[in-house]
Design a protein around this motif. Sequence first.
Motif, PDB file in Angstrom:
ATOM      1  N   LYS A   7      47.737 -17.257  46.932  1.00  0.00           N
ATOM      2  CA  LYS A   7      47.557 -18.675  46.609  1.00  0.00           C
ATOM      3  C   LYS A   7      48.337 -19.578  47.569  1.00  0.00           C
ATOM      4  N   SER A   8      47.622 -20.502  48.151  1.00  0.00           N
ATOM      5  CA  SER A   8      48.281 -21.550  48.911  1.00  0.00           C
ATOM      6  C   SER A   8      48.296 -22.773  47.999  1.00  0.00           C
ATOM      7  N   ASN A   9      49.051 -23.761  48.343  1.00  0.00           N
ATOM      8  CA  ASN A   9      49.078 -24.975  47.533  1.00  0.00           C
ATOM      9  C   ASN A   9      47.788 -25.763  47.773  1.00  0.00           C
ATOM     10  N   ARG A  10      46.808 -25.521  46.908  1.00  0.00           N
ATOM     11  CA  ARG A  10      45.470 -26.072  47.112  1.00  0.00           C
ATOM     12  C   ARG A  10      45.464 -27.599  47.177  1.00  0.00           C
ATOM     13  N   ALA A  11      46.235 -28.243  46.328  1.00  0.00           N
ATOM     14  CA  ALA A  11      46.202 -29.704  46.281  1.00  0.00           C
ATOM     15  C   ALA A  11      46.696 -30.293  47.607  1.00  0.00           C
ATOM     16  N   ASP A  12      47.798 -29.768  48.104  1.00  0.00           N
ATOM     17  CA  ASP A  12      48.327 -30.232  49.389  1.00  0.00           C
ATOM     18  C   ASP A  12      47.341 -29.981  50.510  1.00  0.00           C
ATOM     19  N   LEU A  13      46.741 -28.800  50.463  1.00  0.00           N
ATOM     20  CA  LEU A  13      45.784 -28.413  51.500  1.00  0.00           C
ATOM     21  C   LEU A  13      44.586 -29.363  51.496  1.00  0.00           C
ATOM     22  N   ARG A  14      44.068 -29.661  50.316  1.00  0.00           N
ATOM     23  CA  ARG A  14      42.912 -30.563  50.209  1.00  0.00           C
ATOM     24  C   ARG A  14      43.226 -31.951  50.762  1.00  0.00           C
ATOM     25  N   ARG A  15      44.481 -32.360  50.612  1.00  0.00           N
ATOM     26  CA  ARG A  15      44.873 -33.681  51.099  1.00  0.00           C
ATOM     27  C   ARG A  15      44.928 -33.701  52.630  1.00  0.00           C
ATOM     28  N   ASP A  16      45.390 -32.606  53.205  1.00  0.00           N
ATOM     29  CA  ASP A  16      45.617 -32.579  54.651  1.00  0.00           C
ATOM     30  C   ASP A  16      44.383 -32.192  55.460  1.00  0.00           C
ATOM     31  N   VAL A  17      43.488 -31.432  54.843  1.00  0.00           N
ATOM     32  CA  VAL A  17      42.342 -30.897  55.576  1.00  0.00           C
ATOM     33  C   VAL A  17      41.049 -31.362  54.919  1.00  0.00           C
ATOM     34  N   GLY A  18      40.250 -32.119  55.667  1.00  0.00           N
ATOM     35  CA  GLY A  18      38.946 -32.553  55.166  1.00  0.00           C
ATOM     36  C   GLY A  18      37.876 -31.605  55.658  1.00  0.00           C
ATOM     37  N   MET A  19      36.858 -31.382  54.833  1.00  0.00           N
ATOM     38  CA  MET A  19      35.769 -30.515  55.289  1.00  0.00           C
ATOM     39  C   MET A  19      34.437 -31.131  54.888  1.00  0.00           C
ATOM     40  N   VAL A  20      33.495 -31.088  55.829  1.00  0.00           N
ATOM     41  CA  VAL A  20      32.162 -31.628  55.582  1.00  0.00           C
ATOM     42  C   VAL A  20      31.151 -30.533  55.907  1.00  0.00           C
ATOM     43  N   PHE A  21      30.186 -30.357  55.010  1.00  0.00           N
ATOM     44  CA  PHE A  21      29.203 -29.280  55.143  1.00  0.00           C
ATOM     45  C   PHE A  21      27.832 -29.842  55.505  1.00  0.00           C
ATOM     46  N   GLN A  22      26.913 -28.925  55.748  1.00  0.00           N
ATOM     47  CA  GLN A  22      25.529 -29.323  56.040  1.00  0.00           C
ATOM     48  C   GLN A  22      24.934 -30.115  54.871  1.00  0.00           C
ATOM     49  N   SER A  23      25.161 -29.618  53.659  1.00  0.00           N
ATOM     50  CA  SER A  23      24.670 -30.342  52.477  1.00  0.00           C
ATOM     51  C   SER A  23      25.758 -31.312  52.052  1.00  0.00           C
ATOM     52  N   TYR A  24      25.400 -32.575  51.889  1.00  0.00           N
ATOM     53  CA  TYR A  24      26.447 -33.603  51.741  1.00  0.00           C
ATOM     54  C   TYR A  24      27.006 -33.651  50.326  1.00  0.00           C
ATOM     55  N   ASN A  25      26.235 -33.174  49.330  1.00  0.00           N
ATOM     56  CA  ASN A  25      26.782 -33.073  47.967  1.00  0.00           C
ATOM     57  C   ASN A  25      27.384 -34.355  47.427  1.00  0.00           C
ATOM     58  N   LEU A  26      26.693 -35.464  47.627  1.00  0.00           N
ATOM     59  CA  LEU A  26      27.133 -36.699  46.964  1.00  0.00           C
ATOM     60  C   LEU A  26      26.657 -36.645  45.510  1.00  0.00           C
ATOM     61  N   PHE A  27      27.396 -37.304  44.628  1.00  0.00           N
ATOM     62  CA  PHE A  27      26.939 -37.396  43.237  1.00  0.00           C
ATOM     63  C   PHE A  27      25.812 -38.415  43.173  1.00  0.00           C
ATOM     64  N   PRO A  28      24.594 -37.998  42.756  1.00  0.00           N
ATOM     65  CA  PRO A  28      23.442 -38.905  42.798  1.00  0.00           C
ATOM     66  C   PRO A  28      23.551 -40.075  41.823  1.00  0.00           C
ATOM     67  N   HIS A  29      24.302 -39.885  40.728  1.00  0.00           N
ATOM     68  CA  HIS A  29      24.380 -40.925  39.703  1.00  0.00           C
ATOM     69  C   HIS A  29      25.521 -41.910  39.955  1.00  0.00           C
ATOM     70  N   LEU A  30      26.238 -41.730  41.066  1.00  0.00           N
ATOM     71  CA  LEU A  30      27.347 -42.638  41.378  1.00  0.00           C
ATOM     72  C   LEU A  30      27.050 -43.430  42.640  1.00  0.00           C
ATOM     73  N   THR A  31      27.558 -44.661  42.692  1.00  0.00           N
ATOM     74  CA  THR A  31      27.383 -45.468  43.897  1.00  0.00           C
ATOM     75  C   THR A  31      28.176 -44.846  45.053  1.00  0.00           C
ATOM     76  N   VAL A  32      27.873 -45.337  46.247  1.00  0.00           N
ATOM     77  CA  VAL A  32      28.611 -44.920  47.438  1.00  0.00           C
ATOM     78  C   VAL A  32      30.109 -45.170  47.218  1.00  0.00           C
ATOM     79  N   GLU A  33      30.441 -46.349  46.703  1.00  0.00           N
ATOM     80  CA  GLU A  33      31.850 -46.663  46.452  1.00  0.00           C
ATOM     81  C   GLU A  33      32.495 -45.603  45.560  1.00  0.00           C
TER      82      GLU A  33
END
Length: 263
Positions: free
Chosen positions: A92-118
């Motif tokens: 286990k690495s410190n997932r929360a810290d890692l998520r803050r420091d490292v951004g990742m973007v995939f082929q599928s954008y996975n936006l929530f369809p029911h939420l605005t861009v904001e």
Amino acid sequence: MSRDDQQTLAGTRPAPTGAPDTAVIKVRDVEKLFGQLKVLDGVSLDVMAGQMVAIIGRSGSGKSTLLRCMNGLEDIQGGDITICGHNVGRGKSNRADLRRDVGMVFQSYNLFPHLTVERNITLALTLVKKKSKAEARQRAEQVLAQVGLAEKIDAYPEQLSGGQQQRVAIARSLALSPQVMLFDEVTSALDPELTVEVLRVMEDLARGGMTMVLVTHEMAFAQRVADQVVFMHKGKVWESGPTKELFAAPKTAEFAQFIGTGL
Ligand SMILES: Nc1ncnc2c1ncn2[C@@H]1O[C@H](COP(=O)(O)OP(=O)(O)O)[C@@H](O)[C@H]1O
Ligand SMILES: [Mg+2]
């Protein structure tokens, strides 16, 4: 100057923050197995602060797995990975810290369809980072401006093109002010004209000094913008080096064939 300011600067690359020649990502002799299948076989590479590194290679050569390992999404069976000071891949690495420091973007954008861009962008800011709604909206405005979509803040994903949705996904990642961004074939699902607008955003980020690793099939883009190129083949780093040198003189038949020059 804050990182946020720095990211919006266009033009030549500023000196990266921190000591020069600092490897932000260090991958050493990494072995990754899925069952009996060795998918990464002694992979090593360094990514320096402010660099863009492009990972290229045939389908199945281990590119996505390597990115996922860098981001702590996969356990590794051998070797060592450090990213932004986090040791990842073993237990286990410190997932929360890692998520803050490292951004990742995939082929599928996975936006929530029911939420605005904001709301897609501010969700993590308000829930995880406990920002106020006003602060979060302001950050959303900043990062949307950065990807050229300021006017879409109140739109829903279905009202956007694929390229625009992918730019929102990039903005969502940027909102958390990561130190490193990982991109896995983010333009592969897009038509050529939409691909161009996403590549332009990535080029702006690179020029702003963001440290980035991208897996891509866009060879012309990699050749023009990447500082370093890593060619993967059969789970190994087959060839790697400064982009110009690598493309000017392929050392292996596999890489020469891949870029279509023959050898
Ligand atoms: N979750 C998984 N389980 C089993 N095998 C996998 C898994 N993910 C990837 N692989 C295998 O690992 C190899 C490398 O895959 P991948 O990293 O996706 O390659 P690339 O991104 O270069 O196309 C392939 O043989 C693939 O089938
Ligand atoms: Mg892949």
